[in-house]
Design a protein around this motif. Structure first.
Motif, short mmCIF file in Angstrom:
data_model
loop_
_atom_site.label_atom_id
_atom_site.label_comp_id
_atom_site.label_asym_id
_atom_site.label_seq_id
_atom_site.Cartn_x
_atom_site.Cartn_y
_atom_site.Cartn_z
N THR A 79 0.83 -1.20 0.00
CA THR A 79 0.00 0.00 0.00
C THR A 79 0.87 1.25 0.00
O THR A 79 0.64 2.19 -0.78
CB THR A 79 -0.94 0.00 1.22
OG1 THR A 79 -1.73 -1.19 1.18
CG2 THR A 79 -1.85 1.20 1.23
N LYS A 108 3.06 1.56 -3.38
CA LYS A 108 2.30 2.01 -4.56
C LYS A 108 2.04 3.51 -4.51
O LYS A 108 1.99 4.18 -5.54
CB LYS A 108 0.98 1.24 -4.69
CG LYS A 108 1.13 -0.03 -5.48
CD LYS A 108 1.70 0.25 -6.87
CE LYS A 108 1.75 -1.00 -7.71
NZ LYS A 108 2.23 -0.77 -9.06
N ARG A 144 6.28 -2.32 -10.00
CA ARG A 144 5.40 -3.49 -9.97
C ARG A 144 5.62 -4.25 -8.66
O ARG A 144 6.76 -4.49 -8.28
CB ARG A 144 5.67 -4.43 -11.14
CG ARG A 144 5.43 -3.79 -12.49
CD ARG A 144 3.96 -3.58 -12.73
NE ARG A 144 3.73 -3.14 -14.08
CZ ARG A 144 2.74 -3.55 -14.82
NH1 ARG A 144 1.87 -4.41 -14.35
NH2 ARG A 144 2.59 -3.08 -16.03
N THR A 146 -7.71 -11.97 -4.70
CA THR A 146 -7.24 -11.13 -5.80
C THR A 146 -7.82 -9.73 -5.72
O THR A 146 -7.17 -8.77 -6.11
CB THR A 146 -7.56 -11.77 -7.16
OG1 THR A 146 -8.95 -12.06 -7.21
CG2 THR A 146 -6.77 -13.03 -7.37
N ALA A 147 -9.04 -9.60 -5.20
CA ALA A 147 -9.65 -8.28 -5.08
C ALA A 147 -8.85 -7.41 -4.10
O ALA A 147 -8.56 -6.25 -4.37
CB ALA A 147 -11.10 -8.39 -4.63
N ALA A 169 -5.70 -7.89 -3.19
CA ALA A 169 -4.38 -7.66 -3.79
C ALA A 169 -4.44 -6.51 -4.79
O ALA A 169 -3.61 -5.60 -4.76
CB ALA A 169 -3.89 -8.93 -4.47
N SER A 170 -5.41 -6.53 -5.65
CA SER A 170 -5.56 -5.48 -6.65
C SER A 170 -5.86 -4.13 -6.00
O SER A 170 -5.33 -3.10 -6.41
CB SER A 170 -6.68 -5.87 -7.62
OG SER A 170 -6.84 -4.87 -8.58
N ALA A 171 -6.68 -4.13 -4.98
CA ALA A 171 -7.07 -2.90 -4.30
C ALA A 171 -5.88 -2.18 -3.68
O ALA A 171 -5.85 -0.95 -3.63
CB ALA A 171 -8.13 -3.18 -3.24
N GLY A 199 -2.76 -2.49 -4.79
CA GLY A 199 -1.76 -2.23 -5.81
C GLY A 199 -0.81 -3.37 -6.10
O GLY A 199 0.20 -3.19 -6.78
N ASP A 234 0.43 -6.28 -8.14
CA ASP A 234 0.26 -6.62 -9.56
C ASP A 234 0.11 -8.11 -9.81
O ASP A 234 -0.51 -8.52 -10.78
CB ASP A 234 1.45 -6.09 -10.36
CG ASP A 234 1.52 -4.57 -10.31
OD1 ASP A 234 0.69 -3.93 -10.99
OD2 ASP A 234 2.37 -4.03 -9.59
N LEU A 235 0.70 -8.92 -8.92
CA LEU A 235 0.68 -10.36 -9.12
C LEU A 235 0.87 -11.05 -7.78
O LEU A 235 1.66 -10.60 -6.96
CB LEU A 235 1.81 -10.76 -10.07
CG LEU A 235 1.92 -12.21 -10.51
CD1 LEU A 235 0.69 -12.65 -11.30
CD2 LEU A 235 3.18 -12.41 -11.35
#
Length: 125
Positions: free
Chosen positions: A67, A70, A77, A90-91, A93-95, A97, A99-100
């Motif tokens: 967090t 980013k 990345r 994954t939600a 993780a994406s929220a 920042g 990337d993988l």
């Protein structure tokens, strides 16, 4: 050659990842950190292309660290590389920042994931 900051509280994991990435993967390790706070300080100085980060670490965990990273380095990345990937969706993780998200255990999967992100980052070579 894309640079990677390796963040894990295990010296053995950092050593194995460093050796693997140095073995002709097309990536270079620019630094290492043992916890999230150290990772943030290192990343601000080194400005890596990638931060490969563990989820469970002392001081700041991988989510908290991602967090902050980013916000400070939006183009960097973030790859979460952990034994505890089932604990992060994954939600989430994406929220924050990330990337993988990759499960620890397969260095070739890690290299493949980094290459995939490199290709997405610069689709024109």
């Amino acid at each position: 050659m894309p640079s990677v900051l390796v963040v894990d509280d295990s010296a053995e994991v950092r050593s194995v990842v460093r050796a693997f990435l140095a073995s002709g993967t097309g990536f270079t390790v620019c630094g290492e950190a043992t916890n999230g706070l150290e990772a943030i300080k290192q990343a601000e100085v080194l400005k890596p292309d990638f931060v490969l980060i563990d989820l469970k670490m002392p001081i700041m965990n991988g989510i908290e660290t991602a967090t902050v990273l980013k916000r400070l380095l939006p183009k960097t990345r973030i790859v979460l590389f952990s034994n505890y990937t089932d604990e992060i969706g994954t939600a989430l993780a994406s929220a924050v920042g990330i990337d993988l998200v990759l499960q620890k255990g397969s260095l070739s999967d890690m290299a493949h994931g980094l290459n995939t992100l490199t290709d997405r980052r610069n689709p024109f070579g």
